[in-house]
Structure formats: C-alpha cells, structure tokens
Design an enzyme around this catalytic site. Sequence first.
Site, mmCIF file in Angstrom:
data_model
loop_
_atom_site.group_PDB
_atom_site.id
_atom_site.type_symbol
_atom_site.label_atom_id
_atom_site.label_comp_id
_atom_site.label_asym_id
_atom_site.label_seq_id
_atom_site.Cartn_x
_atom_site.Cartn_y
_atom_site.Cartn_z
ATOM 1 N N ASP A 1 9.678 -36.168 2.199
ATOM 2 C CA ASP A 1 9.026 -37.006 1.201
ATOM 3 C C ASP A 1 7.512 -36.839 1.336
ATOM 4 O OD1 ASP A 1 8.207 -38.599 3.347
ATOM 5 O OD2 ASP A 1 9.341 -40.367 2.720
ATOM 6 N N CYS B 1 10.226 -37.487 7.052
ATOM 7 C CA CYS B 1 9.475 -38.528 6.356
ATOM 8 C C CYS B 1 8.449 -39.069 7.348
ATOM 9 C CB CYS B 1 10.397 -39.614 5.785
ATOM 10 S SG CYS B 1 11.362 -40.568 6.975
ATOM 11 N N THR C 1 8.524 -41.641 9.495
ATOM 12 C CA THR C 1 9.110 -41.939 10.806
ATOM 13 C C THR C 1 10.396 -41.177 11.070
ATOM 14 O OG1 THR C 1 10.412 -43.772 9.923
ATOM 15 C CG2 THR C 1 8.190 -44.302 10.781
ATOM 16 N N HIS D 1 26.309 -32.923 22.418
ATOM 17 C CA HIS D 1 27.235 -34.047 22.503
ATOM 18 C C HIS D 1 27.744 -34.523 21.144
ATOM 19 C CE1 HIS D 1 25.525 -35.404 26.667
ATOM 20 N NE2 HIS D 1 25.700 -34.098 26.584
ATOM 21 N N HIS E 1 33.442 -34.858 24.140
ATOM 22 C CA HIS E 1 32.540 -34.814 22.987
ATOM 23 C C HIS E 1 33.301 -34.555 21.693
ATOM 24 C CE1 HIS E 1 29.490 -33.702 26.245
ATOM 25 N NE2 HIS E 1 29.380 -34.992 25.981
#
Length: 152
Positions: free
Chosen positions: A8, A65, A67, A98, A134
């Site tokens: 973004d 973006c 964060t 994992h 996993h």
Amino acid sequence: MKIAIGADHAGYRLKDVIIPFIESLGHEVEDFGCDCAQSVDYPDYAIPVCERVIEGRADRGILICGTGIGMSIAANKMPGIRCALVHDLFSAKATREHNDTNVIALGERVIGPGAAEEIIRIWLDTPFSNGERHVGRVNKVKQLEDKFSLHP
C-alpha cells in the site's frame, strides 16, 4: 520461484527497493502495486497477491504496509494462505520451517531495507521441515479453515 508482491501507500518505497533484490536472487517478481504515497486500502493489494498464490500462479507472496499488520490480517482471511508478519531473522526462518508459510508481511515503518532483504532471503531459502509435528499442526490449521470457510 515466482514471487507476487504488493504494497500500500505506506509500503511502496520498500517494495520498490526489494524487487531488484529478489530478482538478483534469481526469482521472477510480479508487482501488483501500489506505486504512490496517496492513501489506498491495503486489502486491495493483498487480494491479488494472495489470489496468485492460491491459484498456483505464484509460489510465494510478499505484502508490505506500514506495519505489516493490516496486510497479514487481510491475507489470512483468504483460504489457502498462511501469512506471517515478520520483522526479524529468526521468525523468517521459523515460519517457513514450522508453519510452511506461503506469504510474508513486512512493515516499512518497522524495518529498513537491509533487514527486509535479509528476512526475505532467509524466508525464500528456507524449506518447510516436513517434520511430523509441523505437518500435523499445519493440517490442523487447514481443518480450521475448511470448517469455517464460507466457500468449501
């Protein structure tokens, strides 16, 4: 590998820096924008990246973006996507080994280009462990997705 990437307005500068880096590693990149600082809605860029991964037209996806939080939330609403928000090297490796993540979310306002490049390199180079525990956990996540999906 073919990598779909989208950002973004708060992540496009980092996107523009890391695309040549990813290509220098020998990967093909498909850029879904955005390319400006004008405010846009992050789901509009997460959706096409994740669709490419779901359809098998991209091996992995990278979302950026401010964060990474919004992008990761949007991505994880899409069936078949396992997106991790990563800002450190240990998590980049662990989420592939994992969780078999197929999309990664980064925050331009949280990490710089050098850290982003190293995170991406590790994430792209690390295979899923295929360890029994996993695999079992990833399958449980898939079962949750199937159970709560509106479109089976």
